[in-house]
Design an enzyme around this catalytic site. Structure first.
Site, PDB file in Angstrom:
ATOM      1  CE  LYS A  78      -3.981   1.798   2.663  1.00 11.96           C
ATOM      2  NZ  LYS A  78      -4.830   1.517   3.848  1.00 11.96           N
ATOM      3  CB  SER A 153      -8.049   3.302   2.860  1.00 15.12           C
ATOM      4  OG  SER A 153      -7.212   2.697   3.830  1.00 15.12           O
ATOM      5  CB  SER A 177      -8.299   0.360   5.636  1.00 13.14           C
ATOM      6  OG  SER A 177      -9.021   1.540   5.844  1.00 13.14           O
TER       7      SER A 177
END
Length: 488
Positions: A78, A153, A177
């Site tokens: 990420k 996310s 997330s």
């Protein structure tokens, strides 16, 4: 029992020399480059670093050296996990051009084990969002249906793993997330116990909630990655030495295990999602587990508690982005104050501004006691409620998300409704507990549904085993492969 892990499968192919690591890496890089036009899972590919690592793995294989379980495995990070020499933007305009000068501890661990980084993955800006659409690069798409979001996310990681553009990835979970996008994309997402995995090098959203964890194709893969990264780190003041290896616990009998089902978690859950969860509980009963229904009334406070505390921490953490030390800076300004104001106004997106303003408000004089202090007290109430629950059950089974992946641009139409998608995931972060989402079927729209299992602090071995046993018993019925990317 037949394993579903893609990591051991790749490892076997490499060690038997059926494919070289360089050949494998080139396949993943080609798929990532080709499919990313459709999925937007990656914001930056790293072919030079990937091929360099692959060549080193091939050298070790030729020399007969022993490899780690993750050596040569193509993966993604990420874009809020710091990578030395590789741009790390949190998918925000304000960090465009920022290149860290150090590695996050988790990436340092994986790099030392010769994991192959294919690229940095898309995400909601500063991890604030539930759809990945607040990214300054545009949102990641769901491989099951590109007209649906991948979730947030950590949407880019989930899209890449579900679309076979990476064998596994690391995301961060502040309020769901990791688990929410895993549920939306029909894969596995593990949020470890707070403190089990180092946060050093993770660009902070809300420091008392943030936790790094794996997003994978199977529970077996999740356990392998968890064991690799769950290490004590003196660079993280909240790091703990209590984490125990989980992979060796997979396959243990769960007969007699008590699985708690709090009724409040099912309020407002869509009927087709609820049906998939009920079928999953029947599978557990067939494995000899005992289903224990109970009530947990304090869960109703979790969403306001989370948004008050997380936004308060965000307003503090994001105060450092001022255009002075690093990142973007506005071009035209008269003095320092105007430069900071214009830089932050131009650099942050609407959702990030909204959460900073909310956090600043609840911390301001006159409102601190009414909101922030009260939320902290209620956090303690929720922690105690979970402690009481685990006195009567071994794990808790609930929905990961009350619905399946929503259509593109849904967030723009109804931001508050989007916040409600976090209602089943945020309690885990509030209490610092481990939680895992595993696929448990499909909704009426043919999109994946996730089952969330929650454990007591540092119970990852038992939690992952419970998830593994379900996966073994039900996987053929609840998993549908996505025909994209590298298919081994």
């Amino acid at each position: 029992m037949e394993p579903y892990g893609i990591i051991p499968k790749i490892g076997k192919l490499l060690r038997s020399k059926e494919i070289s690591c360089t050949e494998l890496t080139k396949q993943y890089l080609h798929s990532a480059e080709t499919e990313n036009k459709r999925l937007n899972a990656y914001v930056k590919l790293t072919p030079e670093a990937a091929l360099k690592t692959a060549a080193e793995v091939d050298r070790k294989l030729a020399a007969g050296e022993e490899l780690s379980p993750l050596a040569g495995i193509p993966m993604t990070l990420k874009d809020n996990i710091s990578t030395n020499g590789i741009e790390t933007t949190c998918c925000s305009k304000i960090l465009r051009g920022y290149t860290p000068i150090y590695d996050a501890t988790v990436w340092d661990i994986l790099k030392r084990q010769d994991a192959v980084l294919i690229g940095k993955a898309n995400m909601d800006e500063f991890a604030m969002g539930s759809s990945c659409e607040t990214s300054c690069f545009g949102g990641a798409r769901n491989p099951h249906n590109t007209e649906r979001v991948a979730g947030g996310s950590s949407g880019g990681v989930a899209s890449a793993v579900a679309g076979n553009l990476a064998a596994f990835g690391l995301g961060s979970d502040t309020g769901g997330s990791i688990r929410q996008p895993a549920s939306f994309c029909g894969i596995v997402g593990l949020k470890p116990t707070y403190g089990a995995v180092s946060r050093y090098g993770l660009i902070a959203y809300a420091s008392s909630f943030d936790q790094i964890g794996p997003i994978t194709r199977s529970v077996e893969d999740a356990a392998l990655v968890y064991d690799a990264i769950a290490k004590y780190d003196p660079m993280d003041s909240t790091s703990s030495e209590k984490a125990q290896p989980a992979f060796s616990s997979l396959g243990k009998d769960i007969k007699g295990m008590k699985i708690g089902v709090p009724k409040e978690y099912f309020d407002g859950v869509r009927e087709d999602v609820k049906a998939a969860l009920q079928n999953a509980l029947k599978v557990y009963e067939s494995l000899g587990a005992e289903i224990v229904d109970f009530s947990m009334p304090s869960i109703q406070y979790s969403l306001p508690v989370y948004y008050i505390l997380a936004c308060a921490e965000a307003s503090s953490n994001l105060g450092r982005y001022d255009g002075i030390r690093y990142g973007a800076r506005t071009e035209h300004y008269a003095d320092r104050d105007e430069m900071i104001c214009k830089t932050r106004s131009e650099g942050f997106g609407a959702e990030v501004k909204r959460r900073i303003l909310l956090g600043t408000y609840v911390l301001s004089a006159g409102y601190y006691d009414a909101f922030y202090k009260k939320a902290q007290n209620l956090r303690g109430t929720l922690i105690r409620a979970f402690e009481d629950a685990f006195a009567h059950c071994d794990v808790i089974a609930v929905p990961t998300v009350p619905m399946t992946a929503f259509p593109l641009n849904f967030t723009a139409q109804d931001a508050v409704e989007t916040y409600l998608t976090d209602i089943c995931t945020v309690p885990v972060n509030i209490a610092g507990l481990p939680g895992i989402s595993v696929p448990c079927g499909f909704g009426g729209d043919s999109m994946p549904v996730g089952l969330q299992l929650i454990g007591a602090r540092f119970s990852e071995p038992a939690l992952l085993n419970a998830a593994f046993q379900y996966e073994q018993a039900a996987r053929r019925d609840v998993f549908r492969a996505v025909e994209t990317g590298v298919v081994l």
